[in-house]
Scaffold this motif. Structure first.
Motif, PDB file in Angstrom:
ATOM      1  N   UNK A 147       0.870  -1.171   0.000  1.00  0.00           N
ATOM      2  CA  UNK A 147       0.000   0.000   0.000  1.00  0.00           C
ATOM      3  C   UNK A 147       0.904   1.217   0.000  1.00  0.00           C
ATOM      4  N   UNK A 148       0.756   2.064  -1.025  1.00  0.00           N
ATOM      5  CA  UNK A 148       1.645   3.195  -1.183  1.00  0.00           C
ATOM      6  C   UNK A 148       0.874   4.464  -1.532  1.00  0.00           C
ATOM      7  N   UNK A 149       1.444   5.598  -1.093  1.00  0.00           N
ATOM      8  CA  UNK A 149       0.866   6.904  -1.390  1.00  0.00           C
ATOM      9  C   UNK A 149       1.580   7.514  -2.584  1.00  0.00           C
ATOM     10  N   UNK A 150       0.851   8.357  -3.329  1.00  0.00           N
ATOM     11  CA  UNK A 150       1.455   9.067  -4.451  1.00  0.00           C
ATOM     12  C   UNK A 150       1.089   8.462  -5.784  1.00  0.00           C
ATOM     13  N   UNK A 163      -8.492   5.406  -2.576  1.00  0.00           N
ATOM     14  CA  UNK A 163      -8.946   6.746  -2.206  1.00  0.00           C
ATOM     15  C   UNK A 163      -7.800   7.732  -2.148  1.00  0.00           C
ATOM     16  N   UNK A 164      -8.083   8.916  -1.658  1.00  0.00           N
ATOM     17  CA  UNK A 164      -7.053   9.944  -1.544  1.00  0.00           C
ATOM     18  C   UNK A 164      -7.345  10.812  -0.331  1.00  0.00           C
ATOM     19  N   UNK A 272      -3.807   6.941  -2.556  1.00  0.00           N
ATOM     20  CA  UNK A 272      -3.286   5.690  -2.010  1.00  0.00           C
ATOM     21  C   UNK A 272      -3.693   4.538  -2.926  1.00  0.00           C
ATOM     22  N   UNK A 273      -2.771   3.597  -3.116  1.00  0.00           N
ATOM     23  CA  UNK A 273      -3.040   2.435  -3.964  1.00  0.00           C
ATOM     24  C   UNK A 273      -2.571   1.157  -3.276  1.00  0.00           C
ATOM     25  N   UNK A 274      -3.296   0.085  -3.528  1.00  0.00           N
ATOM     26  CA  UNK A 274      -2.822  -1.263  -3.200  1.00  0.00           C
ATOM     27  C   UNK A 274      -2.233  -1.811  -4.488  1.00  0.00           C
ATOM     28  N   UNK A 297     -12.832  -1.967   2.648  1.00  0.00           N
ATOM     29  CA  UNK A 297     -12.722  -1.511   4.041  1.00  0.00           C
ATOM     30  C   UNK A 297     -11.491  -0.657   4.329  1.00  0.00           C
ATOM     31  N   UNK A 298     -10.522  -0.651   3.431  1.00  0.00           N
ATOM     32  CA  UNK A 298      -9.257   0.011   3.715  1.00  0.00           C
ATOM     33  C   UNK A 298      -9.041   1.323   2.999  1.00  0.00           C
ATOM     34  N   UNK A 299     -10.117   2.016   2.678  1.00  0.00           N
ATOM     35  CA  UNK A 299      -9.997   3.261   1.927  1.00  0.00           C
ATOM     36  C   UNK A 299      -9.665   4.433   2.857  1.00  0.00           C
ATOM     37  N   UNK A 300      -8.923   5.393   2.307  1.00  0.00           N
ATOM     38  CA  UNK A 300      -8.627   6.633   3.028  1.00  0.00           C
ATOM     39  C   UNK A 300      -9.489   7.739   2.428  1.00  0.00           C
ATOM     40  N   UNK A 301      -9.724   8.781   3.208  1.00  0.00           N
ATOM     41  CA  UNK A 301     -10.548   9.897   2.716  1.00  0.00           C
ATOM     42  C   UNK A 301     -10.149  11.158   3.437  1.00  0.00           C
TER      43      UNK A 301
END
Length: 301
Positions: A147-150, A163-164, A272-274, A297-301
């Motif tokens: 799981x990484x951001x960007x 999500x973002x 964010x991406x898996x 269930x693992x989304x960011x907002x």
């Protein structure tokens, strides 16, 4: 001359065990074989493949790039065999080990709350969680999902968006009481800024100036290797930190951190991406189960 039968899946199982046990001797004990038998098996495997899989010139156990690739493929093939047997026998309940690599912030603020449900839903899955904010080589690190951001840059990886989140500059009330509240870009020069100890996609702090977004250089006297460490440093009054909103939402609600410079915050968001390696063909059911669970269930907002 008849061709000698080769138990390819058996060789793969032993090679995977060697990698996971960290050496020939440990794998020999786990497989109830002698170290010499394990070593000879690897030598036969290397001879047949025409490539060295294990670097024997170092004291520490080390895979060659070809060994890493073979390990990755072997674990997937063995997982597919296990899935096929499970489907033909006791149903398609996912089974096996998943190596999940993620940031400390995502693990703390998202995963910790939802993983009990995942493990209860899939009792035959074992999860190996590795925390780091830095980009890792999924193949070399034997990672199933990260799981990484960007933004996504590597076309060989397959991504599922989770999500973002909006970025915000925050500080503790104690820090602001001592040093004052910054209101302009120029004020930042008089404040202690906390930063990451590695190069990020945006290596600086985006701010609004005359209606345009400019990036303020990342000049930090105190750095940390992950966002969760920066959050703790900010909570203890060490300075200003620019962090993902989902990681500081509760701190702000409880008054432990205060958003600053909101009038010049451009409102940029971090996705964010898996991600997993795109190898073609169907995913092992255990990996697919985790990806589906994170998407739900693992989304960011």
């Amino acid at each position: 001359m008849a061709r000698t039968e080769v138990n390819r899946s058996g060789e793969m199982e032993i090679f995977v065990r060697i990698v996971e046990q960290g050496g020939f001797s440990a794998a020999a004990r786990a497989c109830r074989m002698t170290p010499s038998a394990v070593s000879k098996l690897v030598t036969r495997l290397e001879t047949r493949l025409g490539n060295r899989l294990v670097n024997r010139s170092t004291r520490a156990f080390q895979l060659t790039p070809e060994g890493c690739a073979f390990y990755e493929r072997a674990t997937r093939i063995l997982a597919d065999i296990e899935d096929a047997e499970r489907a033909a026998g006791a149903g398609e309940q996912p089974v096996g080990r998943i190596r999940l690599n993620t940031s400390a912030s995502y693990a703390t603020h998202i995963l910790a709350a939802i993983l009990p449900d995942f493990l209860e839903r899939y009792p035959e899955i074992t999860l190996d969680l590795v925390q780091t904010d830095m980009i890792v080589d999924l193949l070399a690190e034997r990672t199933d999902v990260a799981v990484r951001a960007g933004p996504m840059r590597n076309s060989s990886l397959v991504a599922r968006k989770l999500g973002e989140t909006r970025m915000a500059v925050v500080a503790s009330p104690a820090y602001l009481a001592r040093f004052g509240t910054p209101e302009t870009i120029e004020d930042l020069d008089r404040h202690s800024r906390l930063g990451f100890g590695y190069v990020r996609t945006v290596d600086g702090w985006p701010m609004l100036k005359d209606g345009e977004t400019v990036v303020i250089p990342a000049v930090a006297r105190l750095q940390a290797s992950d966002g969760e460490a920066l959050r703790r440093l900010a909570l203890e009054g060490n300075g200003l930190a620019r962090l993902a909103s989902f990681t500081v939402r509760e701190d702000i609600a409880q008054g432990h951190l205060v958003p600053v410079l909101e009038n010049i915050n451009p409102g940029d968001r971090e996705a964010f991406h898996a991600i997993h390696i795109g190898q073609g063909g169907p995913l092992p059911s255990r990996v697919r189960a985790l990806l589906d669970f994170l998407a739900a269930r693992g989304r960011v907002s």
